[in-house]
Motif scaffolding. Sequence first.
Motif, PDB file in Angstrom:
ATOM      1  N   THR A 124      66.150  20.773  39.511  1.00 10.66           N
ATOM      2  CA  THR A 124      64.514  20.211  39.331  1.00 10.66           C
ATOM      3  C   THR A 124      64.133  21.403  38.199  1.00 10.66           C
ATOM      4  N   PRO A 125      62.885  21.157  37.725  1.00  7.99           N
ATOM      5  CA  PRO A 125      62.527  21.906  36.484  1.00  7.99           C
ATOM      6  C   PRO A 125      62.004  23.439  37.059  1.00  7.99           C
ATOM      7  N   ASN A 126      61.630  23.525  38.394  1.00  5.78           N
ATOM      8  CA  ASN A 126      61.423  24.645  39.011  1.00  5.78           C
ATOM      9  C   ASN A 126      62.570  25.634  39.316  1.00  5.78           C
ATOM     10  N   GLY A 183      68.506  27.085  35.413  1.00  5.78           N
ATOM     11  CA  GLY A 183      69.704  25.962  35.226  1.00  5.78           C
ATOM     12  C   GLY A 183      69.449  25.171  34.112  1.00  5.78           C
ATOM     13  N   ASN A 184      70.081  24.291  33.774  1.00 10.61           N
ATOM     14  CA  ASN A 184      70.244  23.510  32.399  1.00 10.61           C
ATOM     15  C   ASN A 184      69.940  21.884  32.959  1.00 10.61           C
ATOM     16  N   ILE A 185      68.721  21.286  32.804  1.00  8.75           N
ATOM     17  CA  ILE A 185      68.467  19.944  32.965  1.00  8.75           C
ATOM     18  C   ILE A 185      68.831  19.157  31.800  1.00  8.75           C
ATOM     19  N   CYS A 186      70.126  18.311  31.976  1.00  7.07           N
ATOM     20  CA  CYS A 186      70.193  17.466  30.752  1.00  7.07           C
ATOM     21  C   CYS A 186      69.814  15.960  30.898  1.00  7.07           C
ATOM     22  N   ILE A 187      69.177  15.459  29.828  1.00  2.00           N
ATOM     23  CA  ILE A 187      68.552  14.166  29.918  1.00  2.00           C
ATOM     24  C   ILE A 187      69.052  13.316  28.813  1.00  2.00           C
ATOM     25  N   SER A 214      80.328  21.206  26.070  1.00  2.00           N
ATOM     26  CA  SER A 214      79.680  22.776  25.817  1.00  2.00           C
ATOM     27  C   SER A 214      77.943  22.773  26.027  1.00  2.00           C
ATOM     28  N   PRO A 215      77.369  21.682  25.633  1.00  2.19           N
ATOM     29  CA  PRO A 215      76.009  21.821  25.661  1.00  2.19           C
ATOM     30  C   PRO A 215      75.485  21.711  27.089  1.00  2.19           C
ATOM     31  N   VAL A 216      76.428  20.985  27.947  1.00  4.89           N
ATOM     32  CA  VAL A 216      76.120  20.664  29.476  1.00  4.89           C
ATOM     33  C   VAL A 216      76.297  21.964  30.274  1.00  4.89           C
ATOM     34  N   LEU A 217      77.649  22.449  30.147  1.00  5.02           N
ATOM     35  CA  LEU A 217      78.159  23.396  30.861  1.00  5.02           C
ATOM     36  C   LEU A 217      77.785  24.827  30.356  1.00  5.02           C
ATOM     37  N   GLU A 251      67.739  31.281  33.279  1.00  5.71           N
ATOM     38  CA  GLU A 251      66.743  30.501  32.394  1.00  5.71           C
ATOM     39  C   GLU A 251      66.717  29.063  32.833  1.00  5.71           C
ATOM     40  N   LYS A 252      65.470  28.661  32.498  1.00  3.51           N
ATOM     41  CA  LYS A 252      65.149  27.171  32.637  1.00  3.51           C
ATOM     42  C   LYS A 252      65.450  26.438  31.473  1.00  3.51           C
ATOM     43  N   ILE A 253      66.577  25.773  31.258  1.00  3.65           N
ATOM     44  CA  ILE A 253      66.932  25.137  29.975  1.00  3.65           C
ATOM     45  C   ILE A 253      66.904  23.615  30.100  1.00  3.65           C
TER      46      ILE A 253
END
Length: 225
Positions: A130-132, A135-139, A188-191, A197-199
């Motif tokens: 979640t945004p809070n 980690g890395n949120i990928c859409i 790599s963009p995902v992992l 940080e919140k990416i």
Amino acid sequence: MFLTFFVQTKFIMNQILCTKLETKKVKEKKNWFKFQFAFSLFILIVLIFSGTFYFYQLERKEEFSNSLIANYNIYRLYSKPENIAENQNENNNGLFGIIEIPKIKLYYPVFSHLTEELLKISPCKFYGDTPNVNGNICIAGHNYDNSLFFSKISSLSSHDEIFIFDNNSNQYIYEVYNIYEVSPSDLSPVLNYNQNEKILTLVTCNNMNSNRIILKAKQKSFLKK
């Protein structure tokens, strides 16, 4: 005299024969031009029909997505706050939240998981929490060539803002810091990301070369409702 008559007759016959041959060639050319015209007309009709159907399908997807946004907003408006858990970000009709990018006038609901059918309707989250949470949120979102979803994200620049709204109407503000391309097999963009940080990572296709366009943004602020 007879010889002269014979020569003249032969000359006339040759002229008649040549005329017939020329007439035949003209007819063949006309028939060929008619065939080319008919074939070209057929191809044009097919292209017009295909184009019309394609844009009709895009319009239907846009209408469905807008309907989804409307239903989602109504749900949030009339849901009782005490019935919504603080961290319930992915349980409202299978939606992760809303993504908005003012610069390119993008505003779509985001599904909380990815399937081929859902991806045709709206962007989908396929990795992350979640945004809070750090980690890395990928859409992921389809590239419909400047018509829908993520077709214009490559036009963004560093420091442009992206807004994510969760199902509690909290707003998370991200700032773009990198846009690049990778091959479809490059994960790599995902992992690869800083776990402190919140990416936010947006992914779409480059329709010209089949690569993946990657947009990276970092969360810089948070507005609680």
